[in-house]
Enzyme design. Structure first.
Site, PDB file in Angstrom:
ATOM      1  N   TYR A   1       0.868  -1.182  -0.050  1.00 20.93           N
ATOM      2  CA  TYR A   1       0.066  -0.009   0.066  1.00 20.93           C
ATOM      3  C   TYR A   1       0.748   1.107   0.000  1.00 20.93           C
ATOM      4  CZ  TYR A   1      -3.829   3.125   1.640  1.00 20.93           C
ATOM      5  OH  TYR A   1      -4.722   3.977   1.727  1.00 20.93           O
TER       6      TYR A   1
ATOM      7  N   LYS B   1       1.104   4.204  -2.833  1.00 19.51           N
ATOM      8  CA  LYS B   1       0.724   5.696  -2.765  1.00 19.51           C
ATOM      9  C   LYS B   1       2.099   6.605  -2.946  1.00 19.51           C
ATOM     10  CE  LYS B   1      -3.467   5.004  -1.552  1.00 19.51           C
ATOM     11  NZ  LYS B   1      -4.678   5.415  -2.317  1.00 19.51           N
TER      12      LYS B   1
HETATM   13  P1  NAP Z   1     -13.462   2.204   1.303  1.00 21.83           P
HETATM   14  O1  NAP Z   1     -14.315   2.691   2.345  1.00 21.83           O
HETATM   15  O2  NAP Z   1     -12.917   0.930   1.217  1.00 21.83           O
HETATM   16  O3  NAP Z   1     -13.845   2.568  -0.275  1.00 21.83           O
HETATM   17  C1  NAP Z   1     -13.093   1.968  -1.284  1.00 21.83           C
HETATM   18  C2  NAP Z   1     -13.627   2.461  -2.761  1.00 21.83           C
HETATM   19  O4  NAP Z   1     -13.000   1.888  -3.630  1.00 21.83           O
HETATM   20  C3  NAP Z   1     -14.996   2.031  -2.877  1.00 21.83           C
HETATM   21  O5  NAP Z   1     -15.848   2.867  -3.553  1.00 21.83           O
HETATM   22  C4  NAP Z   1     -14.908   0.560  -3.786  1.00 21.83           C
HETATM   23  O6  NAP Z   1     -15.753   0.233  -4.759  1.00 21.83           O
HETATM   24  C5  NAP Z   1     -13.809   1.108  -4.620  1.00 21.83           C
HETATM   25  N1  NAP Z   1     -12.754  -0.046  -5.108  1.00 21.83           N
HETATM   26  C6  NAP Z   1     -11.985  -1.008  -4.329  1.00 21.83           C
HETATM   27  N2  NAP Z   1     -11.708  -1.921  -4.796  1.00 21.83           N
HETATM   28  C7  NAP Z   1     -12.150  -1.596  -6.255  1.00 21.83           C
HETATM   29  C8  NAP Z   1     -11.670  -2.447  -7.611  1.00 21.83           C
HETATM   30  N3  NAP Z   1     -11.100  -3.541  -7.457  1.00 21.83           N
HETATM   31  N4  NAP Z   1     -12.513  -1.942  -8.440  1.00 21.83           N
HETATM   32  C9  NAP Z   1     -13.137  -0.859  -8.589  1.00 21.83           C
HETATM   33  N5  NAP Z   1     -13.392  -0.166  -7.519  1.00 21.83           N
HETATM   34  C10 NAP Z   1     -12.678  -0.673  -6.114  1.00 21.83           C
HETATM   35  O7  NAP Z   1     -11.995   3.261   1.183  1.00 21.83           O
HETATM   36  P2  NAP Z   1     -11.928   5.025   1.478  1.00 21.83           P
HETATM   37  O8  NAP Z   1     -11.437   5.038   3.191  1.00 21.83           O
HETATM   38  O9  NAP Z   1     -12.981   5.462   1.176  1.00 21.83           O
HETATM   39  O10 NAP Z   1     -10.552   5.149   0.677  1.00 21.83           O
HETATM   40  C11 NAP Z   1     -10.666   5.921  -0.449  1.00 21.83           C
HETATM   41  C12 NAP Z   1      -9.351   6.301  -0.965  1.00 21.83           C
HETATM   42  O11 NAP Z   1      -8.630   6.921   0.017  1.00 21.83           O
HETATM   43  C13 NAP Z   1      -8.471   4.864  -0.974  1.00 21.83           C
HETATM   44  O12 NAP Z   1      -7.549   5.190  -2.195  1.00 21.83           O
HETATM   45  C14 NAP Z   1      -7.731   4.843   0.140  1.00 21.83           C
HETATM   46  O13 NAP Z   1      -6.239   4.269  -0.039  1.00 21.83           O
HETATM   47  C15 NAP Z   1      -7.276   6.316   0.365  1.00 21.83           C
HETATM   48  N6  NAP Z   1      -7.054   6.694   1.998  1.00 21.83           N
HETATM   49  C16 NAP Z   1      -8.009   6.411   2.734  1.00 21.83           C
HETATM   50  C17 NAP Z   1      -7.632   6.955   4.115  1.00 21.83           C
HETATM   51  C18 NAP Z   1      -8.723   6.635   5.142  1.00 21.83           C
HETATM   52  O14 NAP Z   1      -8.118   6.873   6.328  1.00 21.83           O
HETATM   53  N7  NAP Z   1      -9.864   6.148   4.986  1.00 21.83           N
HETATM   54  C19 NAP Z   1      -6.376   7.328   4.263  1.00 21.83           C
HETATM   55  C20 NAP Z   1      -5.536   7.510   3.214  1.00 21.83           C
HETATM   56  C21 NAP Z   1      -5.974   7.320   2.013  1.00 21.83           C
HETATM   57  P3  NAP Z   1     -17.175  -0.951  -4.214  1.00 21.83           P
HETATM   58  O15 NAP Z   1     -17.267  -1.002  -2.759  1.00 21.83           O
HETATM   59  O16 NAP Z   1     -17.975  -0.704  -5.246  1.00 21.83           O
HETATM   60  O17 NAP Z   1     -16.037  -2.068  -4.834  1.00 21.83           O
END
Ligand code: NAP
Length: 251
Positions: A158, A162
């Site tokens: 990961y 990133k």
């Molecule tokens: P999340 O709640 O797990 O949501 C992930 C999203 O990505 C969902 O809409 C999912 O779609 C989609 N996704 C995952 N695998 C996929 C695939 N193979 N094909 C197409 N779509 C896919 O994650 P989040 O926390 O909202 O994170 C969103 C972004 O922010 C990510 O890149 C994550 O690394 C980044 N981020 C998050 C945090 C945090 O603290 N949450 C911190 C730093 C960075 P479906 O559900 O429809 O499959």
């Protein structure tokens, strides 16, 4: 924005069926964009988000594509451009974790995270840039992570994905600045979502102790920055990494 005489601009947010991407899609719609809502598995959730966007008076269409197969990302962008006629903003947000120590990490855990988080963002960006170059304007916003800057144990795949997104951001900003396209990264810290909800209480407590603002972030904290970067007001910002982490990692 309800002025029908003015050409409407389209934003595609990958992974906007839930979490941070959902908040970004709603915020962009509120600021006047039509939105392509994308999902991997959760079609019903994506339809709900699209319904919320339509009730704000913006156009929304739903697109499904499995971004663990990177070639699908280019096709997704082309489908969105076909449906809306333009693509002004691409937010590469979809992402996954497959956490474990490096010595235990299986090849497929490494590859699926790199393919979904990084290679798909490259494929989507390449397709978007072709259209943005013709329009001589565009915005690409890559959702990286604070761990791409500071490193983190148990997340070699990961973190590498990133950090790679941050490098991709800087390279594309230099290649396409002259074509009116800005490319920036947002590096969220700990934001409450399904992804962080899966972490143990112990890990959550350790993160919280290191956050000067004393709270976890909300998806809207990130969405407001994305919406700013998508706006005309951010027209002179490119190649940057904007931290949204409550002070967890000043850089
Ligand atoms: P999340 O709640 O797990 O949501 C992930 C999203 O990505 C969902 O809409 C999912 O779609 C989609 N996704 C995952 N695998 C996929 C695939 N193979 N094909 C197409 N779509 C896919 O994650 P989040 O926390 O909202 O994170 C969103 C972004 O922010 C990510 O890149 C994550 O690394 C980044 N981020 C998050 C945090 C945090 O603290 N949450 C911190 C730093 C960075 P479906 O559900 O429809 O499959």
């Amino acid at each position: 924005m309800t002025d029908t005489n003015q050409a409407r601009r389209t934003a595609l947010v990958t992974g906007s069926s839930r979490g941070l991407g959902r908040a970004m899609a709603l915020s962009l719609a509120q600021s006047g964009f039509d939105v392509a809502v994308h999902y991997g598995r959760n079609a019903a959730e994506a339809e709900k988000v699209a319904g919320e966007i339509r009730s704000l008076g913006a156009r929304a269409e739903v697109f499904g594509a499995d971004l663990s197969q990177s070639a699908n990302a280019g096709a997704l962008v082309e489908d969105v451009i076909k449906a809306f006629g333009n693509l002004h903003v691409l937010v590469n947000n979809a992402g996954i974790t497959r956490d474990t120590l490096a010595i235990r990490m299986k090849d497929e855990d490494w590859q699926s995270v790199i393919d979904t988080n990084l290679t798909s963002a490259f494929h989507a960006s390449r397709a978007a840039i072709k259209s943005m170059m013709r329009a001589r304007t565009g915005r690409i916003i890559n959702i990286a992570s604070v761990v791409g800057l500071m490193g983190n144990p148990g997340q070699a795949n990961y973190v590498a994905s990133k950090a790679g997104l941050i490098g991709l951001t800087k390279a594309l900003a230099k290649e396409y600045g002259g074509r009116g396209i800005t490319v920036n990264a947002v590096a969220p810290g700990f934001i409450e979502s399904d992804m962080t909800g899966a972490l143990s209480d112990e890990i959550q407590k350790a993160y919280l102790a290191g956050i000067p603002l004393g709270r976890f972030g909300q998806p809207e904290d990130v969405a407001s920055v994305v919406t700013f970067l998508a706006s005309d007001a951010a027209g002179y910002i490119t190649g940057q990494v904007i931290g949204v982490d409550g002070g967890l990692y000043p850089h």
